[in-house]
Scaffold this active site. Sequence first.
Site, mmCIF file in Angstrom:
data_model
loop_
_atom_site.group_PDB
_atom_site.id
_atom_site.type_symbol
_atom_site.label_atom_id
_atom_site.label_comp_id
_atom_site.label_asym_id
_atom_site.label_seq_id
_atom_site.Cartn_x
_atom_site.Cartn_y
_atom_site.Cartn_z
ATOM 1 C CG PHE A 86 46.165 -39.049 12.251
ATOM 2 C CD1 PHE A 86 47.379 -39.437 11.697
ATOM 3 C CD2 PHE A 86 45.102 -39.937 12.224
ATOM 4 C CE1 PHE A 86 47.533 -40.705 11.146
ATOM 5 C CE2 PHE A 86 45.243 -41.207 11.667
ATOM 6 C CZ PHE A 86 46.463 -41.598 11.129
ATOM 7 C CG LEU A 87 46.674 -32.303 10.120
ATOM 8 C CD1 LEU A 87 46.945 -31.276 9.025
ATOM 9 C CD2 LEU A 87 47.823 -32.322 11.124
ATOM 10 C CD GLU A 132 38.217 -28.174 9.820
ATOM 11 O OE1 GLU A 132 37.814 -29.024 9.025
ATOM 12 O OE2 GLU A 132 37.644 -27.099 10.034
ATOM 13 C CB CYS A 188 37.211 -35.586 9.189
ATOM 14 S SG CYS A 188 38.414 -34.530 8.390
ATOM 15 C CG ASN A 233 39.096 -39.595 11.321
ATOM 16 O OD1 ASN A 233 39.889 -39.343 12.233
ATOM 17 N ND2 ASN A 233 38.904 -38.792 10.298
ATOM 18 C CB VAL A 285 44.712 -31.592 4.696
ATOM 19 C CG1 VAL A 285 45.872 -32.584 4.697
ATOM 20 C CG2 VAL A 285 43.563 -32.110 5.565
HETATM 21 C C1 UDX Z 1 38.888 -35.090 13.093
HETATM 22 C C2 UDX Z 1 39.932 -36.011 13.700
HETATM 23 O O1 UDX Z 1 40.051 -35.731 15.093
HETATM 24 C C3 UDX Z 1 41.286 -35.757 13.015
HETATM 25 O O2 UDX Z 1 42.231 -36.647 13.536
HETATM 26 C C4 UDX Z 1 41.110 -35.978 11.511
HETATM 27 O O3 UDX Z 1 42.331 -35.754 10.843
HETATM 28 C C5 UDX Z 1 40.054 -35.045 10.970
HETATM 29 O O4 UDX Z 1 38.818 -35.267 11.666
HETATM 30 P P1 UDX Z 1 38.118 -32.604 13.275
HETATM 31 O O5 UDX Z 1 36.942 -33.112 12.494
HETATM 32 O O6 UDX Z 1 38.804 -31.374 12.833
HETATM 33 O O7 UDX Z 1 39.265 -33.774 13.378
HETATM 34 O O8 UDX Z 1 37.596 -32.276 14.740
HETATM 35 P P2 UDX Z 1 37.504 -33.050 16.118
HETATM 36 O O9 UDX Z 1 38.099 -32.159 17.130
HETATM 37 O O10 UDX Z 1 37.992 -34.436 16.026
HETATM 38 O O11 UDX Z 1 35.906 -33.084 16.380
HETATM 39 C C6 UDX Z 1 35.080 -33.713 15.434
HETATM 40 C C7 UDX Z 1 33.632 -33.537 15.903
HETATM 41 O O12 UDX Z 1 33.389 -34.309 17.084
HETATM 42 C C8 UDX Z 1 33.270 -32.095 16.267
HETATM 43 O O13 UDX Z 1 31.953 -31.843 15.828
HETATM 44 C C9 UDX Z 1 33.329 -32.097 17.781
HETATM 45 O O14 UDX Z 1 32.467 -31.133 18.361
HETATM 46 C C10 UDX Z 1 32.830 -33.498 18.100
HETATM 47 N N1 UDX Z 1 33.296 -34.022 19.378
HETATM 48 C C11 UDX Z 1 34.626 -34.198 19.581
HETATM 49 C C12 UDX Z 1 32.361 -34.383 20.344
HETATM 50 O O15 UDX Z 1 31.159 -34.206 20.148
HETATM 51 N N2 UDX Z 1 32.792 -34.927 21.512
HETATM 52 C C13 UDX Z 1 34.116 -35.130 21.765
HETATM 53 O O16 UDX Z 1 34.440 -35.620 22.837
HETATM 54 C C14 UDX Z 1 35.066 -34.747 20.777
#
Ligand code: UDX
Length: 437
Positions: free
Chosen positions: A153-154, A156, A264, A212, A12
């Site tokens: 709201f980043l 990764e 997260c 989240n 972040v």
């Molecule tokens: C998340 C939030 O999206 C972000 O806004 C916050 O700031 C940090 O946490 P992140 O954890 O980096 O971001 O990844 P994200 O792309 O949101 O996916 C989170 C998890 O959900 C991953 O394991 C992903 O594989 C899973 N996922 C995501 C699903 O299983 N299905 C989906 O439709 C979307």
Amino acid sequence: MRKICVIGTGYVGLVSGAGLADFGNEVICSDIDHEKIEMLNNGEIPIFEPGLKELVDRNVTAGRLTFSADIESSILNSEVIFIAVGTPMGDKGEADLRAVESVATTISSNLNSYKIICTKSTVPVGTGSHLQKLIRSQCDADKEFDIVSNPEFLREGSAVKDFLLPDRVILGVNSDRAETIMRDVYRPLFINETPLVVTNIPSSEMIKYASNAFLAVKISFINEMANLSDKVGADVHTIARAMGLDGRISPKYLHPGPGYGGSCFPKDTEALVHTGEQYGVQFQVVKAAIEANKTQRHVILEKVQDLLPDLNGKIVAVLGLAFKANTDDVRDTPAIEIIRGLVDAGADVRAFDPIAAENMKKYYYSDLDTRDSVVETVDGADLVIILTDWNELRGLSLEDLKKRLRTPNIVDARNILSIDQLKTFGFNYRNVGRSRI
Ligand code: UDX
């Protein structure tokens, strides 16, 4: 243009610091980890994040972005201090704020002028007022400062884009002075009309958790719909697409899989439940999403045992270790429990990930048999399981894969393979919510 210090140069802090510099501010990114600061001063990026090196290089070259291990002087020379240090989960699910409090104490003794102290890290509701009291108690009465909440709201893997082109900016403030300065910090975004939500600090802190936790609920919801779809011969992708055509639902975050991971969703959902319990409010929906997410790992293992009931001595090729594509992050990745389940059942596990294999060995399974290519991982295997939706895996040649496997078994836990092709090449397959279409 404002003089900013970002404390914490992790996923972040580094993205936020470089992004704030890109908005025209003068930014010092500071961290107690001297090694990390040295890497950054040598032009190296300590984390994998697409586009981050270009963003950092551009702003270092422009003289807007510097790195320093001297946190105190960074604070003294700045007007806005962003706290972007880790808030890991404690053993009762609460957010561990020790790093945040330690930074606040350092700030208290370096208030040489009015400063804004801005929490960028995800912090439980109430942290703003806690920091206000903490800093006020540690500095002279004449020292002026304001606390601001500015959650990130980043995602990764797309953090640079998410910072430079956010859906919205949230500012939790309790003074006009602070609001004016923070609007100036993000001024370029408002020129292209990025929505700005200005509210009080508790609301801003809650918006992060609410967002989240809701996304986590969506994921657990579609995973459970997928599990029923597998039983009744429905196609969860069609269900998700049709649901998403309803503007109230949106098609996003309705991709079924092995369950969410990362630094997260697991942490923030538990922290929200813990905060609710502190105030006597039961988050039953979020609790159910957390339980459903834990169950989903076992659902994937059951699919493996559908195809290979006796895993003893069988070779299983695990493709994908990162908690999602485009990151080297393995925190709370589904691969942790799934590999453990495979090994406990007697399987001989080999694993591949384009960039996260080293982290998996460093943080979880030091003796994991990782291979440098998909081919080396699948040759002679009795079953392949896909756990991360890497594009490299989307493009797998099933014809070639069939020749390399000892027995043609595959569990596609991310639904990235063509079912027609799986049928054409004679695979025994399972996926998530599309196994019987
Ligand atoms: C998340 C939030 O999206 C972000 O806004 C916050 O700031 C940090 O946490 P992140 O954890 O980096 O971001 O990844 P994200 O792309 O949101 O996916 C989170 C998890 O959900 C991953 O394991 C992903 O594989 C899973 N996922 C995501 C699903 O299983 N299905 C989906 O439709 C979307």
